[in-house]
Design an enzyme around this catalytic site. Sequence first.
Site, short mmCIF file in Angstrom:
data_model
loop_
_atom_site.label_atom_id
_atom_site.label_comp_id
_atom_site.label_asym_id
_atom_site.label_seq_id
_atom_site.Cartn_x
_atom_site.Cartn_y
_atom_site.Cartn_z
N ARG B 90 0.83 -1.20 0.00
CA ARG B 90 0.00 0.00 0.00
C ARG B 90 0.86 1.26 0.00
O ARG B 90 0.55 2.22 -0.69
CB ARG B 90 -0.97 -0.02 1.18
CG ARG B 90 -2.20 0.84 1.00
CD ARG B 90 -2.05 2.23 1.57
NE ARG B 90 -1.56 2.14 2.92
CZ ARG B 90 -0.55 2.87 3.38
NH1 ARG B 90 0.05 3.75 2.62
NH2 ARG B 90 -0.10 2.69 4.61
N GLU B 133 13.32 15.33 5.99
CA GLU B 133 14.78 15.44 5.99
C GLU B 133 15.32 14.90 7.31
O GLU B 133 14.56 14.71 8.26
CB GLU B 133 15.18 16.91 5.82
CG GLU B 133 14.69 17.48 4.50
CD GLU B 133 15.28 18.85 4.18
OE1 GLU B 133 15.98 19.41 5.05
OE2 GLU B 133 15.04 19.33 3.06
N ALA B 243 -2.92 10.99 0.42
CA ALA B 243 -2.28 9.76 0.88
C ALA B 243 -2.85 9.32 2.23
O ALA B 243 -3.08 8.13 2.45
CB ALA B 243 -0.78 9.97 0.97
N ARG B 244 -3.09 10.28 3.12
CA ARG B 244 -3.61 9.93 4.45
C ARG B 244 -5.00 9.30 4.36
O ARG B 244 -5.35 8.43 5.16
CB ARG B 244 -3.67 11.18 5.34
CG ARG B 244 -2.32 11.64 5.79
CD ARG B 244 -2.38 13.02 6.41
NE ARG B 244 -1.05 13.46 6.80
CZ ARG B 244 -0.77 14.71 7.17
NH1 ARG B 244 -1.71 15.63 7.19
NH2 ARG B 244 0.46 15.03 7.51
N GLU B 364 3.40 10.05 7.70
CA GLU B 364 2.28 10.85 7.18
C GLU B 364 1.54 11.55 8.30
O GLU B 364 0.31 11.53 8.37
CB GLU B 364 1.32 9.97 6.38
CG GLU B 364 1.99 9.27 5.23
CD GLU B 364 1.72 9.94 3.91
OE1 GLU B 364 1.07 11.01 3.90
OE2 GLU B 364 2.16 9.40 2.89
N GLY B 365 2.30 12.16 9.20
CA GLY B 365 1.70 12.84 10.33
C GLY B 365 1.63 11.89 11.51
O GLY B 365 0.89 10.91 11.47
N THR B 366 2.40 12.18 12.54
CA THR B 366 2.38 11.29 13.71
C THR B 366 1.03 11.43 14.41
O THR B 366 0.27 12.37 14.16
CB THR B 366 3.47 11.70 14.72
OG1 THR B 366 3.17 13.01 15.19
CG2 THR B 366 4.85 11.70 14.07
#
Lengths: 249, 385
Positions: B90, B133, B243-244, B364-366
């Site tokens: 995925r 980064e 994406a989330r 994708e964002g904690t």
Amino acid sequence: MKVLVAIKRVIDYHTKIRVKADGSGVETRNVKMAMNPFDEIALEAAIRLKEAGQASEVIVVSCGTSECQETLRAGLAMGADRAILIETSEELQPLAVAKLLNAVVNKESPQLVFLGKQAIDDDANQTGQMLAGLLNWAQGTFASNIIINNDKIEVEREVDGGLEKVSLKLPAIVTADLRLNEPRFPSLPNIMKAKQKPLEVISASSLNIDIKPRLTVLKIESPPIRKQGVKVNTINELFNKLHVTEKVL
Amino acid sequence: MKDILMLDSLFSSEELMIRDSVRRFVNEVAEPLLAPANEAAHFPKELIAQMASLGIFGMRLPESVGGSNASAYSYGLVCQELERGDSALRSFSSVQSSLCMYPIFRFGSEEQQQKWLPRMAKGEVIGCFGLTEPDSGSDPSSMKTHAKRSNNGWVLNGAKMWITNAPIAQLALIWAHTSDGIRGFLVETDRKGIICSEMKHKFSLRASSTGEISLNDCWIPDENLLPGTEKGLSCALSCLNQARFGIAWGVIGAAESCFDTASNYLAERNQFAKPLASYQLIQKDLVDIYNEIIKAKCLNIQLGRLMNTGDATPEMISLAKMNNCREALRIARMARNLMGANGISIEYPVMRHVVNLESVFTYEGTDNIHHLILGKYLTGIDAFN
């Protein structure tokens, strides 16, 4: 060459079958349905003939309730060109299906009719043979390989002793066995395109064909639950179990 | 898994057909390769061509650029089925579709779209998305990578880290500071001055190819700037929203795989002369898992409906990503526990899902960042600054 493929809507083979409490059949409410796997193989064979330039048109046909349209759409998504539903809510047994398919064959005049060797719900393994009988066409059942050769089709059949090769004069009936091919997964663009392909619905009653069931189902029940096995240490113990305890030898 | 609320009835027959087709591909073709790929820590590249022929890359985009104009539900269901196999599958597809093809479509010129999108849909060009980064994760605006004008083009310098698909990509979408703010650049990975190296030694997402990108005076022509990215970082974040959304659906596929595996195991495994499934404590866990999966699916379906109508907001997507990742990870751990020692065996996918979901929970964002996004939504107070 036109090719007709008969497909049946059955309970998806991943589903655990539950028998209805009153023994009148199996539960199909809120149960996932799918194309009979052997029919999928039959359809794949037809599509490959078209891709190889040996067939001009692939038509899928199904007999049953309007929900069969979903199964036909799945066939169109795999690559069939158009679909025909012979619609009825009556119970259909193999002879009735063969008679209905006979009517479709007379209307469409295909050179080749593909079917699965049997459906995984009733396992009758009769429709292809009956259709060949009604049409008086040659039949190659349990096909594991096919080659079109001018006006003939060579069919390799899976028989008890191994493989048997027969050469049939077209038009002919071929029923697909498991090893004929591995059907493709319909791709997303083809699933979207399938919506636009023609699907003709013909009412079974308009064909004036006697589709009454010839057999009466008395009762459906689950197979008995298997008893847990035992491990034996010696041949003598095994023999004793089979001969003295279980009395099967 | 049983569909107690008949949620399937909310999807069209095409959407269900797409789901079933991908499910069969994952079961019959991908599944046998996934455990070995995970063990050997390599991405099963042989699956790319087949995923492409299923038509799942860029499926939400219009047909003119190689997509299928598919609904948000279709995209969600595809993510769900891929992740039922492995989060790596995925992730690969999310990066290709949502993080590369989507921004090229949304922010790219007509030439850029025609040059890249049809080949990316066919899987001939693999993309990666360079935002994170070494010293810039949750705070992407602190990125050090920068682009300077030079010779009818741009010169890029900097480093990107934790970039999914970087080692196998032909095209990198690099986000970099310019004198006018952050912009997106298309960098072919065979250019001089760009090196993509594989990051080895991961315990999680082992079947996914993760890399570092280093840019040393890497020159690209003017036409490689994505012209629509003049709004800067918010453009990059809008890709993450796509994406989330896929992740919120995907992790529920992994959770379902854990549920199915554990419930089959519990029905067959006997202890104290009875199947484990007959014990009250076991049934309680099974029901709790099932309950959370059904709730998460309801959340996904409503969010998908809003995506289809264009009414979904980033806060809604944060809610779904946050909830579903947390629950999927908890479910995977519970399923592992229900299976006792066998839960850690490579014979079952459960432990693989546990360790994969540890990453998905973070990327994708904690979890914390999504809490802050929703905290700001509720209180009106920005806790980032």
